[in-house]
Scaffold this motif. Sequence first.
Motif, PDB file in Angstrom:
ATOM      1  N   UNK A   4      -5.642  -6.660  -4.285  1.00 18.65           N
ATOM      2  CA  UNK A   4      -5.874  -5.693  -3.144  1.00 18.65           C
ATOM      3  C   UNK A   4      -6.316  -4.490  -3.194  1.00 18.65           C
ATOM      4  N   UNK A   5      -7.133  -3.986  -2.436  1.00 17.08           N
ATOM      5  CA  UNK A   5      -7.788  -2.577  -2.439  1.00 17.08           C
ATOM      6  C   UNK A   5      -7.310  -1.924  -1.119  1.00 17.08           C
ATOM      7  N   UNK A   6      -6.835  -0.798  -1.049  1.00 20.95           N
ATOM      8  CA  UNK A   6      -6.174  -0.481   0.211  1.00 20.95           C
ATOM      9  C   UNK A   6      -6.751   1.105   0.150  1.00 20.95           C
ATOM     10  N   UNK A  31      -8.517  -2.985   2.702  1.00 25.17           N
ATOM     11  CA  UNK A  31      -7.475  -2.828   3.953  1.00 25.17           C
ATOM     12  C   UNK A  31      -7.700  -1.482   4.025  1.00 25.17           C
ATOM     13  N   UNK A  32      -7.946  -0.896   5.456  1.00 25.31           N
ATOM     14  CA  UNK A  32      -7.811   0.542   5.882  1.00 25.31           C
ATOM     15  C   UNK A  32      -6.468   0.775   6.607  1.00 25.31           C
ATOM     16  N   UNK A  33      -6.143   1.903   6.080  1.00 24.89           N
ATOM     17  CA  UNK A  33      -4.757   2.712   6.611  1.00 24.89           C
ATOM     18  C   UNK A  33      -5.086   4.047   6.863  1.00 24.89           C
ATOM     19  N   UNK A  34      -4.863   4.124   8.442  1.00 29.23           N
ATOM     20  CA  UNK A  34      -5.326   5.556   9.069  1.00 29.23           C
ATOM     21  C   UNK A  34      -3.890   6.385   8.781  1.00 29.23           C
ATOM     22  N   UNK A  35      -3.998   7.618   7.894  1.00 26.47           N
ATOM     23  CA  UNK A  35      -2.684   8.120   7.898  1.00 26.47           C
ATOM     24  C   UNK A  35      -2.180   8.902   8.889  1.00 26.47           C
ATOM     25  N   UNK A  36      -2.953   9.171   9.982  1.00 27.78           N
ATOM     26  CA  UNK A  36      -2.647   9.882  11.216  1.00 27.78           C
ATOM     27  C   UNK A  36      -1.725   8.938  12.208  1.00 27.78           C
ATOM     28  N   UNK A  37      -2.141   7.674  12.103  1.00 28.60           N
ATOM     29  CA  UNK A  37      -1.539   6.657  13.109  1.00 28.60           C
ATOM     30  C   UNK A  37      -0.424   5.760  12.094  1.00 28.60           C
ATOM     31  N   UNK A  38      -0.271   6.000  10.785  1.00 27.81           N
ATOM     32  CA  UNK A  38       0.654   5.203  10.060  1.00 27.81           C
ATOM     33  C   UNK A  38       1.299   6.141   9.356  1.00 27.81           C
ATOM     34  N   UNK A  39       2.659   6.331   9.589  1.00 30.22           N
ATOM     35  CA  UNK A  39       3.692   7.439   8.728  1.00 30.22           C
ATOM     36  C   UNK A  39       3.794   6.788   7.514  1.00 30.22           C
ATOM     37  N   UNK A  45       0.490   8.280   0.570  1.00 34.29           N
ATOM     38  CA  UNK A  45      -0.624   9.266   0.116  1.00 34.29           C
ATOM     39  C   UNK A  45       0.305  10.304  -0.247  1.00 34.29           C
ATOM     40  N   UNK A  46       1.234  10.924   0.105  1.00 33.09           N
ATOM     41  CA  UNK A  46       1.981  12.026  -0.332  1.00 33.09           C
ATOM     42  C   UNK A  46       2.547  11.838  -1.681  1.00 33.09           C
ATOM     43  N   UNK A  55      -7.384  12.567   1.475  1.00 31.07           N
ATOM     44  CA  UNK A  55      -8.046  11.358   1.508  1.00 31.07           C
ATOM     45  C   UNK A  55      -9.146  11.271   1.440  1.00 31.07           C
ATOM     46  N   UNK A  56     -10.014  10.322   0.886  1.00 33.15           N
ATOM     47  CA  UNK A  56      -9.705   9.056   0.899  1.00 33.15           C
ATOM     48  C   UNK A  56      -8.639   9.023  -0.486  1.00 33.15           C
ATOM     49  N   UNK A  57      -7.761   8.168  -0.466  1.00 32.08           N
ATOM     50  CA  UNK A  57      -6.797   7.844  -1.487  1.00 32.08           C
ATOM     51  C   UNK A  57      -6.984   6.198  -1.682  1.00 32.08           C
TER      52      UNK A  57
END
Length: 107
Positions: A4-6, A31-39, A45-46, A55-57
């Motif tokens: 899996x690649x995120x 899979x895309x995960x928006x860090x501004x909408x997904x704490x 990422x932190x 980003x991108x990470x």
Amino acid sequence: MTVDITVYWRPGCMFCAALFRRLEQRDVVVERRNIWQDEQAAAEVRRATGGGETVPTVRIGDVFLVNPSVDEVLRVVHDVDPASRLPEPTQPGRAARFIRRTLGMGS
């Protein structure tokens, strides 16, 4: 085994847009995960970056890459899953290019 690649990203990030475009050109599904909408994504990422939200990470299995090239992503995919059907990287790694240039073996 399927890897899996995120990709952790945020709106307005030109590096994220470029990575997505290059991944799509190589038919790599992520899979895309928006860090501004997904704490939770922002927290991951932190942890991966030592406290920043760079980003991108990209997460491939348990491996995190910060602002990688498509070839770096594919290299790790094939390291994690040698049987992967994703395309092979087209460029040698940065270290390999440096060694070749240093030894006068071209780029």
